[in-house]
Design a protein around this motif. Structure first.
Motif, mmCIF file in Angstrom:
data_model
loop_
_atom_site.group_PDB
_atom_site.id
_atom_site.type_symbol
_atom_site.label_atom_id
_atom_site.label_comp_id
_atom_site.label_asym_id
_atom_site.label_seq_id
_atom_site.Cartn_x
_atom_site.Cartn_y
_atom_site.Cartn_z
ATOM 1 N N MET A 8 0.811 -1.204 0.000
ATOM 2 C CA MET A 8 0.000 0.000 0.000
ATOM 3 C C MET A 8 0.852 1.265 0.000
ATOM 4 N N ASN A 9 1.952 1.218 0.746
ATOM 5 C CA ASN A 9 2.683 2.464 0.953
ATOM 6 C C ASN A 9 3.884 2.665 0.044
ATOM 7 N N CYS A 10 4.401 1.569 -0.467
ATOM 8 C CA CYS A 10 5.637 1.706 -1.201
ATOM 9 C C CYS A 10 5.391 2.308 -2.579
ATOM 10 N N ARG A 11 6.253 3.235 -2.975
ATOM 11 C CA ARG A 11 6.074 3.872 -4.270
ATOM 12 C C ARG A 11 6.764 3.130 -5.400
ATOM 13 N N LYS A 12 7.821 2.420 -5.084
ATOM 14 C CA LYS A 12 8.494 1.687 -6.144
ATOM 15 C C LYS A 12 9.151 0.435 -5.556
ATOM 16 N N VAL A 13 8.975 -0.662 -6.226
ATOM 17 C CA VAL A 13 9.625 -1.896 -5.797
ATOM 18 C C VAL A 13 10.319 -2.474 -7.004
ATOM 19 N N PHE A 14 11.526 -2.920 -6.809
ATOM 20 C CA PHE A 14 12.051 -3.724 -7.898
ATOM 21 C C PHE A 14 12.756 -4.940 -7.367
ATOM 22 N N LEU A 15 12.740 -5.953 -8.201
ATOM 23 C CA LEU A 15 13.241 -7.256 -7.777
ATOM 24 C C LEU A 15 14.534 -7.567 -8.489
ATOM 25 N N THR A 16 15.404 -8.205 -7.779
ATOM 26 C CA THR A 16 16.610 -8.705 -8.432
ATOM 27 C C THR A 16 16.589 -10.205 -8.299
ATOM 28 N N LEU A 17 15.645 -10.808 -8.979
ATOM 29 C CA LEU A 17 15.457 -12.241 -8.827
ATOM 30 C C LEU A 17 16.414 -13.015 -9.692
ATOM 31 N N GLY A 18 16.676 -14.223 -9.264
ATOM 32 C CA GLY A 18 17.543 -15.088 -10.054
ATOM 33 C C GLY A 18 16.757 -15.840 -11.097
ATOM 34 N N GLY A 19 15.930 -15.191 -11.819
ATOM 35 C CA GLY A 19 15.153 -15.875 -12.846
ATOM 36 C C GLY A 19 15.545 -15.403 -14.224
ATOM 37 N N THR A 202 13.571 7.061 1.373
ATOM 38 C CA THR A 202 13.705 5.900 2.240
ATOM 39 C C THR A 202 13.715 4.643 1.381
ATOM 40 N N VAL A 203 14.786 3.855 1.558
ATOM 41 C CA VAL A 203 14.984 2.654 0.740
ATOM 42 C C VAL A 203 15.030 1.446 1.659
ATOM 43 N N LEU A 204 14.262 0.428 1.343
ATOM 44 C CA LEU A 204 14.325 -0.808 2.117
ATOM 45 C C LEU A 204 15.033 -1.880 1.288
ATOM 46 N N VAL A 205 16.005 -2.554 1.918
ATOM 47 C CA VAL A 205 16.757 -3.615 1.246
ATOM 48 C C VAL A 205 16.515 -4.914 2.005
ATOM 49 N N THR A 206 16.089 -5.962 1.294
ATOM 50 C CA THR A 206 15.937 -7.262 1.955
ATOM 51 C C THR A 206 17.228 -8.067 1.785
ATOM 52 N N ALA A 207 17.407 -9.077 2.655
ATOM 53 C CA ALA A 207 18.672 -9.841 2.705
ATOM 54 C C ALA A 207 19.833 -8.857 2.676
ATOM 55 N N ALA A 208 19.720 -7.815 3.488
ATOM 56 C CA ALA A 208 20.632 -6.679 3.385
ATOM 57 C C ALA A 208 22.070 -7.021 3.750
ATOM 58 N N ALA A 209 22.273 -8.061 4.555
ATOM 59 C CA ALA A 209 23.637 -8.418 4.948
ATOM 60 C C ALA A 209 24.220 -9.508 4.054
ATOM 61 N N LEU A 260 7.694 -1.112 10.450
ATOM 62 C CA LEU A 260 7.479 -0.212 9.309
ATOM 63 C C LEU A 260 6.276 0.702 9.549
ATOM 64 N N GLN A 261 5.234 0.129 10.133
ATOM 65 C CA GLN A 261 4.039 0.926 10.414
ATOM 66 C C GLN A 261 4.330 2.040 11.420
ATOM 67 N N ARG A 262 5.064 1.660 12.457
ATOM 68 C CA ARG A 262 5.367 2.630 13.517
ATOM 69 C C ARG A 262 6.376 3.677 13.071
ATOM 70 N N GLU A 263 7.462 3.194 12.462
ATOM 71 C CA GLU A 263 8.584 4.103 12.219
ATOM 72 C C GLU A 263 8.562 4.745 10.830
ATOM 73 N N TYR A 264 7.812 4.151 9.913
ATOM 74 C CA TYR A 264 7.759 4.716 8.547
ATOM 75 C C TYR A 264 6.307 4.848 8.093
ATOM 76 N N PRO A 265 5.518 5.622 8.835
ATOM 77 C CA PRO A 265 4.091 5.721 8.516
ATOM 78 C C PRO A 265 3.831 6.324 7.136
ATOM 79 N N ARG A 266 4.816 7.069 6.624
ATOM 80 C CA ARG A 266 4.613 7.672 5.289
ATOM 81 C C ARG A 266 5.038 6.721 4.166
ATOM 82 N N GLY A 267 5.488 5.536 4.551
ATOM 83 C CA GLY A 267 5.836 4.528 3.550
ATOM 84 C C GLY A 267 7.286 4.588 3.107
#
Ligand SMILES: NC(=O)c1ccc[n+]([C@@H]2O[C@H](COP(=O)([O-])OP(=O)(O)OC[C@H]3O[C@@H](n4cnc5c(N)ncnc54)[C@H](OP(=O)(O)O)[C@@H]3O)[C@@H](O)[C@H]2O)c1
Length: 368
Positions: A8-19, A202-209, A260-267
């Motif tokens: 709902m809140n994210c403006r852009k998502v992109f995937l770096t999938l191994g496909g 604000t950028v969110l990175v998964t598997a960030a480490a 994310l809801q608490r700390e990044y309410p603006r998405g």
């Protein structure tokens, strides 16, 4: 639920999938088709030759071969003894010193990249080592002893033949440089071409480490963004702080959606989804409609520039290139091709911190 919130809140998502399709043939497999050979070092009439350090190159070597299509790496891949390959006219023969493990290795062994490729075929996407033999045309730009790296198939071998045009020169054979070939390049080019980052976002990175995520975090910080990084342990959270991540989230001890809801309410402005096929923490049904997929072999025109910039930043210390060589695992360092299996397991258990790298012996013992 975290995924709904992000949708709902994210403006852009992109995937770096191994496909994706055609990684072997379209991107670099075509470099490996048989061509008439006109090598200046011809192994066919001699059992071995002397390399630049005076150690002999054996006539046979170990390599990992995909003999059966399976997502189970241990089932799919077998260790074989094969002749050391001969470089063609435009090729280099490289003695691999470090090879990189990628989450995509199991997509490859499962035959997902190009269904037309049938076993047996070679495994491994990247290596770093020394030139020990080369063809006549290749000798115009390279010589025996050069330290080089490459992104191409067949790196899970003691020696690999690589076309000179696919080679990246590196200052030395350090595993840190290896981290840039696939992981670094993916984060660099994906963020540059699809991220459209701007200061203060604000950028969110998964598997960030992980291997790729560590670079996404650092490149987003270099773009002056606020970076949130997900990971599965406090040790990884600690590491993420050291590379500038503003808000590491250990999703095992904290509720991702709640944070994310608490700390990044603006998405969030951008989500760099680096887990994809490797994880179920973000079900595909919850993906936002606006998203972009990235697949490194489709962006090879950006590769040279990305590598040059990253090699400079890595060399100067501006870019942290964390490697995981298995020293904390019960069986110790990943050394030798036999340990590739263990290294793949380590990654798929989510235990790696940084890029998983396997070291190959400096000089392969000759039986001659
Ligand atoms: N499209 C492209 O061109 C391209 C290129 C390179 C990589 N990739 C993709 O980027 C992702 C990361 O690749 P990588 O090679 O750098 O791997 P990596 O991030 O070094 O390792 C995988 C990480 O994923 C996380 N993970 C979350 N759920 C998992 C699960 N169920 N099983 C296993 N791991 C899980 C783990 O970190 P936590 O435990 O900390 O969450 C693990 O350390 C992969 O999906 C890969 O296919 C795509």
């Amino acid at each position: 639920m975290s995924t709904t919130l992000l949708a709902m809140n994210c403006r852009k998502v992109f995937l770096t999938l191994g496909g994706g399709r055609g990684v072997t043939n379209a991107a670099f497999g075509s470099h490996f088709v048989s061509v008439p050979r006109r090598s200046i070092i011809d192994l066919s009439y001699s059992t071995h030759f002397m390399d630049f350090k005076g150690s002999s190159i054996p006539s046979s070597m170990k390599k990992l071969v995909v003999t059966k299509l399976s997502q189970n790496f241990r089932e799919a891949v077998s260790l074989q003894i094969v002749p050391v390959p001969t470089p063609g006219d435009g090729d280099l023969l490289i003695r691999n010193r470090f090879v990189g493990i990628n989450a995509s290795d199991i997509n490859y062994t499962a035959g997902r990249y190009d269904p037309s490729v049938k076993p047996p075929f070679d495994a491994g996407f990247e290596g770093i080592g020394e030139v020990v033999g080369l063809g006549l045309s290749a000798s115009a730009r390279f010589t025996v002893g050069d330290t080089v790296a490459y992104f191409g198939s067949g790196s899970f071998a003691e020696y690999t033949v690589v076309p000179a045009k696919a080679i990246v020169r590196v200052p030395s054979v350090k595993p840190q440089f290896l981290t840039l070939l696939v992981s670094g390049a993916t984060a660099y080019i994906a963020l540059k071409r699809l991220g459209d980052l701007a200061e203060g976002q604000t950028v969110l990175v998964t598997a960030a480490a992980g291997g790729t995520g560590q670079f996404a975090v650092q490149f987003a910080k270099m773009a002056k963004c606020h970076v949130v990084g997900t990971c599965s342990s406090d040790e990884k959270s600690g590491f993420l702080k050291t590379i500038g991540c503003d808000r590491p989230i250990n999703y095992r001890s904290e509720d991702l959606a709640g944070v994310l809801q608490r700390e990044y309410p603006r998405g969030l402005d951008v989500v760099y989804e680096s887990v994809g096929a490797a994880s179920s923490i973000w079900p595909s049904t919850a993906w936002p409609r606006r998203r972009a997929r990235f697949f490194l072999p489709h962006f090879l025109s950006d590769y040279g520039e990305a590598m040059a910039d990253m090699l400079r930043k890595c060399g100067s210390g501006e870019l942290v290139c964390e490697v995981d060589v298995g020293e904390m695992t019960p069986e110790g360092h990943f050394v030798g091709l036999e340990s590739v299996y263990r290294a793949v397991d380590h990654m798929y258990a989510g235990k790696n911190l940084g890029k998983v790298v396997v070291q190959l012996p400096a000089a392969v013992e000759s039986k001659l």
